[in-house]
Design a protein around this motif. Structure first.
Motif, mmCIF file in Angstrom:
data_model
loop_
_atom_site.group_PDB
_atom_site.id
_atom_site.type_symbol
_atom_site.label_atom_id
_atom_site.label_comp_id
_atom_site.label_asym_id
_atom_site.label_seq_id
_atom_site.Cartn_x
_atom_site.Cartn_y
_atom_site.Cartn_z
ATOM 1 N N MET A 194 0.949 -1.053 -0.013
ATOM 2 C CA MET A 194 -0.046 0.028 -0.033
ATOM 3 C C MET A 194 0.906 1.182 0.137
ATOM 4 S SD MET A 194 -3.151 -0.751 2.576
ATOM 5 C CE MET A 194 -2.268 -1.083 3.901
ATOM 6 N N GLY A 195 0.525 2.217 -1.017
ATOM 7 C CA GLY A 195 1.431 3.504 -0.948
ATOM 8 C C GLY A 195 2.689 3.335 -1.469
ATOM 9 N N SER A 196 3.081 2.041 -2.266
ATOM 10 C CA SER A 196 4.175 1.973 -2.474
ATOM 11 C C SER A 196 4.410 1.455 -3.970
ATOM 12 C CB SER A 196 5.188 0.921 -1.657
ATOM 13 O OG SER A 196 6.528 0.899 -1.924
ATOM 14 N N MET A 197 5.569 1.674 -4.617
ATOM 15 C CA MET A 197 5.904 0.899 -6.030
ATOM 16 C C MET A 197 7.243 0.569 -5.830
ATOM 17 S SD MET A 197 3.757 2.786 -9.019
ATOM 18 C CE MET A 197 4.387 1.393 -10.221
ATOM 19 N N SER A 198 7.672 -0.696 -6.618
ATOM 20 C CA SER A 198 8.951 -0.891 -6.711
ATOM 21 C C SER A 198 9.205 -1.917 -7.767
ATOM 22 C CB SER A 198 9.167 -1.958 -5.251
ATOM 23 O OG SER A 198 8.413 -3.050 -5.288
ATOM 24 N N PRO A 199 10.672 -1.906 -8.308
ATOM 25 C CA PRO A 199 10.733 -2.496 -9.581
ATOM 26 C C PRO A 199 11.278 -3.815 -9.317
ATOM 27 C CG PRO A 199 12.509 -1.082 -8.982
ATOM 28 C CD PRO A 199 11.603 -0.800 -8.086
ATOM 29 N N TYR A 200 11.174 -5.012 -10.169
ATOM 30 C CA TYR A 200 11.931 -6.293 -9.793
ATOM 31 C C TYR A 200 12.208 -6.747 -11.398
ATOM 32 C CZ TYR A 200 7.308 -8.192 -11.199
ATOM 33 O OH TYR A 200 6.105 -8.256 -11.870
ATOM 34 N N GLY A 201 13.052 -7.771 -11.297
ATOM 35 C CA GLY A 201 13.587 -8.337 -12.403
ATOM 36 C C GLY A 201 14.420 -7.200 -13.272
ATOM 37 N N VAL A 202 15.058 -6.357 -12.644
ATOM 38 C CA VAL A 202 15.907 -5.350 -13.608
ATOM 39 C C VAL A 202 16.837 -5.841 -14.223
ATOM 40 C CG1 VAL A 202 16.819 -2.949 -13.314
ATOM 41 C CG2 VAL A 202 14.874 -3.689 -11.778
ATOM 42 N N GLY A 203 17.204 -5.414 -15.155
ATOM 43 C CA GLY A 203 18.394 -5.589 -16.114
ATOM 44 C C GLY A 203 18.358 -6.767 -16.801
ATOM 45 N N GLY A 204 17.104 -7.082 -17.438
ATOM 46 C CA GLY A 204 17.168 -8.162 -18.358
ATOM 47 C C GLY A 204 16.787 -9.464 -17.769
ATOM 48 N N GLY A 205 16.353 -9.621 -16.313
ATOM 49 C CA GLY A 205 16.215 -10.864 -15.799
ATOM 50 C C GLY A 205 14.776 -11.395 -15.474
ATOM 51 N N PHE A 228 13.388 -4.695 -20.650
ATOM 52 C CA PHE A 228 12.029 -4.702 -19.894
ATOM 53 C C PHE A 228 12.347 -4.856 -18.490
ATOM 54 C CE2 PHE A 228 8.971 -7.663 -18.043
ATOM 55 C CZ PHE A 228 7.939 -7.029 -18.131
ATOM 56 N N THR A 229 11.450 -3.715 -18.017
ATOM 57 C CA THR A 229 11.699 -3.541 -16.260
ATOM 58 C C THR A 229 10.043 -3.703 -15.935
ATOM 59 O OG1 THR A 229 13.693 -2.022 -16.745
ATOM 60 C CG2 THR A 229 12.258 -2.213 -14.495
ATOM 61 N N PRO A 230 9.814 -4.690 -15.094
ATOM 62 C CA PRO A 230 8.548 -4.703 -14.274
ATOM 63 C C PRO A 230 8.598 -4.038 -13.285
ATOM 64 C CG PRO A 230 9.695 -6.727 -14.159
ATOM 65 C CD PRO A 230 10.714 -5.861 -14.924
ATOM 66 N N THR A 231 7.251 -3.406 -12.816
ATOM 67 C CA THR A 231 7.110 -2.750 -11.272
ATOM 68 C C THR A 231 5.853 -3.320 -10.791
ATOM 69 O OG1 THR A 231 6.005 -0.940 -12.284
ATOM 70 C CG2 THR A 231 8.446 -0.589 -12.297
ATOM 71 N N LEU A 232 6.026 -3.366 -9.511
ATOM 72 C CA LEU A 232 4.891 -3.719 -8.544
ATOM 73 C C LEU A 232 3.915 -2.540 -8.096
ATOM 74 C CD1 LEU A 232 3.392 -6.241 -7.377
ATOM 75 C CD2 LEU A 232 4.901 -5.849 -5.319
ATOM 76 N N ALA A 233 2.609 -2.488 -8.449
ATOM 77 C CA ALA A 233 1.954 -1.359 -8.148
ATOM 78 C C ALA A 233 0.882 -1.760 -7.058
ATOM 79 C CB ALA A 233 1.119 -0.804 -9.644
ATOM 80 N N PRO A 234 0.660 -0.774 -6.304
ATOM 81 C CA PRO A 234 -0.437 -1.102 -5.164
ATOM 82 C C PRO A 234 -1.881 -1.096 -5.671
ATOM 83 C CG PRO A 234 0.268 1.406 -5.135
ATOM 84 C CD PRO A 234 1.068 0.709 -6.247
ATOM 85 N N MET A 235 -2.088 -2.142 -6.411
ATOM 86 C CA MET A 235 -3.335 -2.473 -7.025
ATOM 87 C C MET A 235 -3.412 -4.110 -7.150
ATOM 88 S SD MET A 235 -3.096 -1.428 -10.892
ATOM 89 C CE MET A 235 -1.963 -1.921 -12.005
ATOM 90 N N SER A 236 -4.670 -4.547 -6.889
ATOM 91 C CA SER A 236 -4.928 -6.132 -7.100
ATOM 92 C C SER A 236 -4.738 -6.591 -8.365
ATOM 93 C CB SER A 236 -6.101 -6.605 -6.548
ATOM 94 O OG SER A 236 -7.299 -6.248 -6.939
ATOM 95 N N ARG A 237 -5.150 -6.067 -9.391
ATOM 96 C CA ARG A 237 -5.415 -6.532 -10.898
ATOM 97 C C ARG A 237 -5.084 -5.387 -11.861
ATOM 98 N NH1 ARG A 237 -10.410 -10.534 -11.012
ATOM 99 N NH2 ARG A 237 -10.183 -10.085 -13.195
ATOM 100 N N GLY A 238 -4.395 -5.720 -12.752
ATOM 101 C CA GLY A 238 -4.196 -4.787 -13.900
ATOM 102 C C GLY A 238 -2.658 -4.578 -14.341
ATOM 103 N N ILE A 239 -2.495 -4.353 -15.468
ATOM 104 C CA ILE A 239 -1.134 -4.079 -15.904
ATOM 105 C C ILE A 239 -1.005 -2.713 -17.091
ATOM 106 C CG2 ILE A 239 0.693 -4.865 -17.747
ATOM 107 C CD1 ILE A 239 0.600 -7.307 -16.910
ATOM 108 N N LEU A 240 -0.200 -1.812 -16.598
ATOM 109 C CA LEU A 240 -0.168 -0.632 -17.549
ATOM 110 C C LEU A 240 1.332 -0.764 -18.033
ATOM 111 C CD1 LEU A 240 -1.297 1.997 -18.653
ATOM 112 C CD2 LEU A 240 -0.360 3.225 -16.841
ATOM 113 N N THR A 241 1.298 -0.982 -19.309
ATOM 114 C CA THR A 241 2.639 -0.982 -19.970
ATOM 115 C C THR A 241 3.030 0.377 -20.773
ATOM 116 O OG1 THR A 241 2.630 -3.461 -20.166
ATOM 117 C CG2 THR A 241 3.640 -2.401 -21.876
ATOM 118 N N THR A 242 4.170 0.995 -20.638
ATOM 119 C CA THR A 242 4.691 1.770 -21.610
ATOM 120 C C THR A 242 5.854 1.381 -22.432
ATOM 121 O OG1 THR A 242 3.989 3.454 -19.964
ATOM 122 C CG2 THR A 242 5.483 4.151 -21.613
ATOM 123 N N ALA A 243 5.840 1.087 -23.619
ATOM 124 C CA ALA A 243 6.787 0.809 -24.550
ATOM 125 C C ALA A 243 7.132 1.855 -25.301
ATOM 126 C CB ALA A 243 6.191 -0.397 -25.075
#
Length: 350
Positions: A194-205, A228-243
């Motif tokens: 809640m109230g936070s976003m964080s990246p993971y799998g950074v650097g092509g992993g 490709f860099t995914p991030t975790l958003a404070p919501m239960s469902r959905g993806i917003l991709t910016t390419a």
């Protein structure tokens, strides 16, 4: 036509979403509903929103319980589907929502998943060029990952039109926590998210990187490389991709149009006849809330002349269009049903 369907992994998010859609599918009868550690439990205890199926008892995920159905959906952890699928009859339509059969390159599979490659099945993203032809009559289908679904939909028109360069593609995508599955994890509890976003799998992993590259390369005939860099958003469902990708020097504006308008038209034309992809009117940008609970993808693009790049934004529900909806859409095509059957659900708001 009445189709008997079994669903494995029914206690998880993906399996539960498959059941939610199938419960409203006019041509489907839901047979075995299976799980592993939750076998013996009532479905309503684990998926309380599935009211019509609440009293069904989960049975163990065995070949014996899954066999005998026209269609089997495998919503199992990565690396677990292949052994089950290999024992199911050849005439059964098996739809794998896991990663086991998505990749064409066995070396890439072994690099990112660390186990022997189980082979490649027809890819269940109908919007890909030539995909529907491969899905018609198929008996084995690999459902795309949720991130690849949104990423490929965002950039496919540009690569198919020869508008984009293959060597500098950057994708950043934010996903809701359901994308990580239902297993308890400290980084996914409310106090952490809640109230936070964080990246993971950074650097092509991230494991979806080779899948995105595969789809874009197939569409363009080029060797597309993606950061490709995914991030975790404070919501239960959905993806917003910016390419984003650079525009090819050889791609010129059409007569009477500027480059931005020509690029936009490529996306509009590519999806003009697609039932589940919406290119939004100019000035409107996609949001995850607008597609929640639906099989729709909302898209918008822009051209940044300062860096000669296209920016494409795509919003999907990771559990619906990103998993279960894409699986049911592919089933419909494989069985010769109308592609939209059981999938005409609109979004949910507020």
């Amino acid at each position: 036509m009445t189709i008997s369907v079994a669903v494995s992994g029914a206690s998880g998010y993906a399996g539960g979403e498959v059941l939610r859609l199938l419960a409203s599918h006019p041509d489907v009868t839901i047979g075995a509903i299976t799980a592993h550690s939750n076998a013996g439990a009532r479905l309503g205890e684990l998926q309380p929103h599935l009211h019509a199926l609440a009293d069904r008892i989960l049975v163990d995920t065995t070949v014996e319980n899954l066999a005998g159905h026209d269609v089997v959906f495998l919503a199992l952890p990565h690396g677990k589907s292949a052994a089950v699928a290999a024992q199911l009859p050849a005439e059964t339509l098996v739809i794998d929502a896991g990663a086991d059969h998505r990749l064409q390159d066995s070396a890439e599979w072994e690099k990112f998943y660390g186990s022997p490659h189980a082979g490649t099945w027809p890819y269940g993203l109908p919007e890909l060029p030539g995909a529907r032809e491969k899905l018609h009559g198929a008996k084995r289908i690999a459902v795309p990952g949720c991130y690849p679904t949104s990423s490929l939909l965002a950039l496919l028109p540009g690569f198919s039109a020869g508008a984009l360069l293959p060597d500098d593609v950057v994708i950043v995508a934010a996903s809701g926590t359901s994308g990580a599955g239902k297993a308890a994890k400290i980084n996914l509890i409310g106090a952490e998210v809640m109230g936070s976003m964080s990246p993971y799998g950074v650097g092509g992993g991230h494991r979806h990187t080779p899948e995105i590259q595969q789809g874009l390369s197939n569409a363009s005939g080029l060797d597309v490389r993606v950061s490709f860099t995914p991030t975790l958003a404070p919501m239960s469902r959905g993806i917003l991709t910016t390419a984003t990708a650079k525009v090819s020097p050889g791609f010129a504006a059409a007569e009477g149009m500027d480059l931005a308008a020509t690029l936009r038209q490529a996306w509009v034309d590519a999806y003009a006849d697609e039932p589940f992809v919406r290119v939004l009117p100019e000035g409107r940008w996609p949001s995850t809330k607008s597609v929640q609970g639906s099989n729709y993808a909302a898209l918008q693009i822009a051209y940044d002349p300062n860096v000669n790049r296209v920016i494409a934004c795509c919003a999907i529900d990771n559990l619906t269009k990103g998993t279960a909806g894409g699986a049911v859409q592919s089933m419909n095509i494989a069985l010769g049903l109308a592609e939209t059957t059981g999938l005409t659900l609109q979004g949910v708001a507020p």
